[in-house]
Design a protein around this motif. Structure first.
Motif, PDB file in Angstrom:
ATOM      1  N   LEU A   9    -100.839 -55.810 108.455  1.00  0.00           N
ATOM      2  CA  LEU A   9     -99.762 -55.111 107.768  1.00  0.00           C
ATOM      3  C   LEU A   9    -100.009 -53.608 107.707  1.00  0.00           C
ATOM      4  N   ILE A  10     -98.998 -52.820 108.076  1.00  0.00           N
ATOM      5  CA  ILE A  10     -99.014 -51.377 107.853  1.00  0.00           C
ATOM      6  C   ILE A  10     -98.343 -51.149 106.499  1.00  0.00           C
ATOM      7  N   ALA A  11     -99.134 -50.833 105.508  1.00  0.00           N
ATOM      8  CA  ALA A  11     -98.660 -50.810 104.120  1.00  0.00           C
ATOM      9  C   ALA A  11     -98.015 -49.469 103.780  1.00  0.00           C
TER      10      ALA A  11
ATOM     11  N   ILE B  87     -95.202 -40.041 108.353  1.00  0.00           N
ATOM     12  CA  ILE B  87     -95.637 -41.427 108.202  1.00  0.00           C
ATOM     13  C   ILE B  87     -95.484 -42.235 109.499  1.00  0.00           C
ATOM     14  N   PHE B  88     -94.463 -41.947 110.305  1.00  0.00           N
ATOM     15  CA  PHE B  88     -94.299 -42.701 111.550  1.00  0.00           C
ATOM     16  C   PHE B  88     -95.385 -42.323 112.554  1.00  0.00           C
ATOM     17  N   ASP B  89     -95.635 -41.016 112.711  1.00  0.00           N
ATOM     18  CA  ASP B  89     -96.690 -40.581 113.636  1.00  0.00           C
ATOM     19  C   ASP B  89     -98.045 -41.122 113.201  1.00  0.00           C
ATOM     20  N   CYS B  90     -98.303 -41.115 111.896  1.00  0.00           N
ATOM     21  CA  CYS B  90     -99.570 -41.650 111.381  1.00  0.00           C
ATOM     22  C   CYS B  90     -99.671 -43.150 111.662  1.00  0.00           C
ATOM     23  N   THR B  91     -98.537 -43.831 111.562  1.00  0.00           N
ATOM     24  CA  THR B  91     -98.515 -45.263 111.856  1.00  0.00           C
ATOM     25  C   THR B  91     -98.881 -45.526 113.310  1.00  0.00           C
ATOM     26  N   ILE B  92     -98.272 -44.771 114.224  1.00  0.00           N
ATOM     27  CA  ILE B  92     -98.557 -44.950 115.654  1.00  0.00           C
ATOM     28  C   ILE B  92    -100.023 -44.666 115.950  1.00  0.00           C
ATOM     29  N   ASP B  93    -100.566 -43.586 115.378  1.00  0.00           N
ATOM     30  CA  ASP B  93    -101.986 -43.264 115.590  1.00  0.00           C
ATOM     31  C   ASP B  93    -102.886 -44.382 115.084  1.00  0.00           C
TER      32      ASP B  93
ATOM     33  N   ILE C   3    -104.526 -65.480 106.988  1.00  0.00           N
ATOM     34  CA  ILE C   3    -105.029 -64.273 106.340  1.00  0.00           C
ATOM     35  C   ILE C   3    -104.096 -63.112 106.635  1.00  0.00           C
ATOM     36  N   LEU C   4    -103.767 -62.340 105.609  1.00  0.00           N
ATOM     37  CA  LEU C   4    -103.056 -61.085 105.798  1.00  0.00           C
ATOM     38  C   LEU C   4    -103.985 -59.940 105.414  1.00  0.00           C
ATOM     39  N   SER C   5    -104.142 -58.972 106.304  1.00  0.00           N
ATOM     40  CA  SER C   5    -104.933 -57.774 106.029  1.00  0.00           C
ATOM     41  C   SER C   5    -104.071 -56.558 106.311  1.00  0.00           C
ATOM     42  N   GLY C   6    -104.382 -55.439 105.692  1.00  0.00           N
ATOM     43  CA  GLY C   6    -103.555 -54.258 105.914  1.00  0.00           C
ATOM     44  C   GLY C   6    -104.226 -52.965 105.545  1.00  0.00           C
ATOM     45  N   MET C   7    -103.603 -51.878 105.970  1.00  0.00           N
ATOM     46  CA  MET C   7    -104.045 -50.521 105.634  1.00  0.00           C
ATOM     47  C   MET C   7    -102.816 -49.654 105.409  1.00  0.00           C
ATOM     48  N   ARG C   8    -103.004 -48.630 104.615  1.00  0.00           N
ATOM     49  CA  ARG C   8    -101.967 -47.609 104.509  1.00  0.00           C
ATOM     50  C   ARG C   8    -101.988 -46.767 105.786  1.00  0.00           C
TER      51      ARG C   8
END
Length: 340
Positions: free
Chosen positions: A48-50, A64-70, A6-11
């Motif tokens: 996945l981080i979309a 986008i990078f800071d949001c990814t880390i959070d 299974i692959l799951s992800g979020m923006r």
């Protein structure tokens, strides 16, 4: 029956709220940790981080990078285990875009324009024009899923059209290109209808949303939760403490149903209807229940917040693992196509 993938992800939207927790993260962790009767994991899970998908509705990338880390910090705090489940950025695994380009040749624009989910987005976002990338985002989703040979796609009913597009693309590729040894390169994934538990916003709106400012974040302290709950919408007809209430229309009671002990919920319902429980005390009880649920998440989150390099290392490791699987798939694709 072998292990399903299974692959799951979020923006990457930054810190997550209770709506994300009840609507996705709980299900993710449950699937990740589900065992069969022999004690083996039922599913092989990838998260996945979309970040490429986020470009379909906003071109802003400064944060986008800071949001990814959070966001990843919240995933880890909620129980996503990077040892079991690779966590990776879409943009760091270039095979996503390579497969997307190939798939884009296998589907017509008119087919994508008939996608009902896209039509709903255009209406809801009041979009006057749609970009090529937004029109084709179900094709990128197909690449995301099939790059990892995903067998199962957990979706709500509104996302079923996207799974069907993925199945059509897999079918079209297999018909057009056969691997000399493997035969069909891609298995058509099966949708798994999942009831994603939607949590109403503090203002009573249908769902929590950062843009509406009606959220409780997974990172909120007990004091912050108490403060936010004070402003939550309750039964507008229950004006005074002793007025009988209607729990079925109360946002706070819907939170109790999710976070409070079932016996406590029954008592709260009785006391609300009889007028024995006022809204102020009900909100205090609710805030306590939510904070008890968040306590282990907050504790685990604090460990990652104080060690940001650990989160970055988890991403790099996950991306290396994902890249190996993705490249294996693309090698099969290139061989079947006699290209590249």
């Amino acid at each position: 029956m072998g292990q399903k993938r299974i692959l799951s992800g979020m923006r990457p939207t930054g810190k997550l709220h209770l709506g994300h927790y009840t609507g996705a993260l709980e299900n993710w962790v449950a699937r990740q940790d589900e065992l069969d009767t022999g004690g083996k994991r039922v599913f092989e899970t990838y998260f996945l981080i979309a970040d490429y998908h986020s470009l379909t509705t906003s071109l802003e990338t400064a944060d986008i990078f800071d949001c990814t880390i959070d966001m990843v910090t919240d995933w880890l705090a909620a129980g996503v285990d990077p040892e079991k489940s690779p966590i990776f950025r879409q943009s760091r695994v270039k095979q996503h875009t390579e497969l997307f380009l190939i798939y884009a040749m296998l589907i017509t624009a008119s087919r994508l324009e008939r996608n009902p989910t896209l039509k709903d987005q255009v209406r809801d976002l009041n979009m006057e024009a749609i970009s090529y990338g937004h029109l084709g985002y179900p094709v990128l989703q197909a690449a995301d899923i099939l790059l990892y040979k995903g067998n199962i796609v957990p979706v709500g009913e509104d996302q079923l059209p996207h799974v069907e597009i993925t199945r059509e693309i897999a079918r079209r590729f297999n018909k057009q290109y056969q691997h000399p040894e493997l035969g069909d390169v891609f298995e058509e994934p099966e949708p798994k209808i999942t009831k994603f538990s939607r949590l109403a916003g503090l203002d009573g709106k249908m769902k929590m949303s950062k843009s509406l400012g009606n959220t409780i974040f997974l990172s909120d302290s007990p004091e912050e939760v108490q403060k936010k709950l004070r402003k939550a919408v309750t039964d507008t007809q229950k004006i005074r403490k002793n007025d009988p209430g209607r729990p079925e229309v109360c946002t706070v009671f819907s939170y109790h149903c999710k976070f409070s002990d079932p016996q406590r919920v029954e008592q709260i319902e009785r006391d609300c209807r009889s007028g024995a429980l006022g809204c102020v005390d009900c909100k205090k009880l609710c805030a306590t229940a939510i904070s008890e649920e968040l306590a282990p998440i907050l504790e685990k989150r604090s460990e990652y917040v104080t060690q940001p390099d650990m989160v970055k290392e988890i991403l790099l490791t996950g991306e290396n693992r994902a890249r190996m699987v993705a490249e294996e798939t693309m090698s099969q694709v290139r061989e079947a196509m006699n290209i590249g």
